[in-house]
Write an enzyme that holds these catalytic residues in place. Structure first.
Site, mmCIF file in Angstrom:
data_model
loop_
_atom_site.group_PDB
_atom_site.id
_atom_site.type_symbol
_atom_site.label_atom_id
_atom_site.label_comp_id
_atom_site.label_asym_id
_atom_site.label_seq_id
_atom_site.Cartn_x
_atom_site.Cartn_y
_atom_site.Cartn_z
ATOM 1 N N ASP A 85 50.775 7.414 4.765
ATOM 2 C CA ASP A 85 52.116 6.876 5.030
ATOM 3 C C ASP A 85 53.048 7.153 3.854
ATOM 4 O O ASP A 85 54.224 7.471 4.032
ATOM 5 C CB ASP A 85 52.038 5.371 5.289
ATOM 6 C CG ASP A 85 51.148 5.025 6.468
ATOM 7 O OD1 ASP A 85 51.002 5.875 7.368
ATOM 8 O OD2 ASP A 85 50.586 3.914 6.485
ATOM 9 N N ASP A 103 47.516 -6.587 6.536
ATOM 10 C CA ASP A 103 46.252 -5.917 6.249
ATOM 11 C C ASP A 103 45.282 -6.842 5.528
ATOM 12 O O ASP A 103 45.661 -7.512 4.556
ATOM 13 C CB ASP A 103 46.487 -4.681 5.366
ATOM 14 C CG ASP A 103 47.286 -3.594 6.062
ATOM 15 O OD1 ASP A 103 47.487 -3.697 7.285
ATOM 16 O OD2 ASP A 103 47.685 -2.628 5.374
#
Length: 327
Positions: free
Chosen positions: A257, A12
């Site tokens: 998540d 990321d």
């Protein structure tokens, strides 16, 4: 309960914009948007939906199996996941492709604009769950989260053929799935995970009403942001679990998540769905206070306090079977 988490593994690139996206958009110019945002911060972190969920399950002591495609650069990521209890032996390392990249820009209101390069994720369809289950000594649940569409449909079908219960979490991939693919991912799922917008997309993509979806799944879990979580079943009323407030939100990336990890950890320790959702909300708030989806740390004491302060001492006690396993 042994859980395999299938889906994306990524790196990321998380950037922060000190203003509001909405202030930069002109209503009469939306057909030709051309914008560049000057950011005031960037962090490069390990991510990917499956890796994020597996990390959360790992820190809660559940020994998950991570299943997905990654590049050779995953070797730098593997030790930290293993340190937190994640079995990474089923990760397919590509000889030619890099690990997927997630580029995300977050404004001061926690709105996000993102792009995703799949990279080695494109090879995830080559992974066979039968071999994964054999190597793991059996699987009790497979979570099918965003991945290469062929991998998602293939893993779901394998679960049916092998008789392994599965949970469907199509989320970000809904926009690229056909009606047939979406129906195939949902039909027969023990658990279906979405947020509110994705719930509408599921109905649109499948052509099924909410009632028709609920006739095909064990339960539908919808995250509602600051309003918490709704658990819907066909024959019982909806159960809504309020969120755990975050005093100082930092980065929303991976918060959903973390919720899924906490919820599944609760199920693995035989918590009732409502109690599992409370644990998921507590872990999600922990993640919201950190930059990066695999950077937060937890202690049994902190989670117990968060549960007790929001839901009462009985809720913290009910989660004891999970809390005592926290690494």
């Amino acid at each position: 309960m042994r859980i395999a988490v299938t889906g994306s593994i990524a790196i990321d690139h998380l950037m922060t914009f000190p203003g509001r996206f909405t202030d930069q958009l002109l209503a009469d110019q939306l057909d030709k948007v051309s914008l560049s945002f000057l950011v005031d911060g960037m962090d490069v972190r390990q991510g990917g939906v499956a890796a994020n969920i597996a990390y959360g399950l790992g820190v809660l002591g559940q020994d998950p199996v991570l299943v997905g495609g990654a590049g050779a650069d995953f070797d730098g990521h593997r030790p930290r996941l293993k340190e937190h209890g994640v079995d990474t032996d089923a990760v397919l390392v590509s000889a030619t492709r890099q690990t997927a990249r997630f580029l995300c820009l977050t404004d001061q209101d926690m709105n996000q604009i993102a792009a995703f390069y799949p990279g080695a994720m494109a090879e995830a369809a080559d992974i066979r769950l039968g071999a994964v289950a054999e190597a793991a000594g059996g699987l009790d649940l497979v979570l099918v989260s965003p991945n290469d569409p062929k991998a998602m449909t293939g893993h779901t079908q394998e679960c049916r053929e092998l008789g392994i219960p599965f949970a469907a979490d199509p989320s970000q991939q809904l926009a690229s799935l056909s009606r047939e693919q979406t129906r195939g991912l949902v039909e027969g799922a023990a658990w279906l995970f979405t947020n509110e917008y994705e719930a509408a997309l599921v109905r649109e993509r499948t052509g099924w009403s909410e009632r028709q979806v609920l006739e095909r799944v064990g339960a539908w879990v919808t995250t509602l942001g600051a309003q918490g979580v709704r658990i819907a079943r066909r024959d019982t009323g909806d159960e809504v679990v309020p969120a755990v407030p975050c005093a100082a939100p930092v980065d929303p990336t991976g918060v959903g998540d973390a919720f899924r990890a906490g919820f599944l950890a609760g199920l693995a320790q035989r918590l009732r769905p409502g109690a599992a959702a409370r644990l998921g909300c507590a872990l999600a708030t922990t993640a919201l206070g950190s930059t990066g989806p695999q950077e937060y740390t937890v202690t049994a004491r902190d989670l117990s306090r968060a549960l007790a302060s929001r839901y009462g001492d009985a809720a913290a006690a009910e989660a004891g079977a999970v809390l005592e396993r926290v690494r």
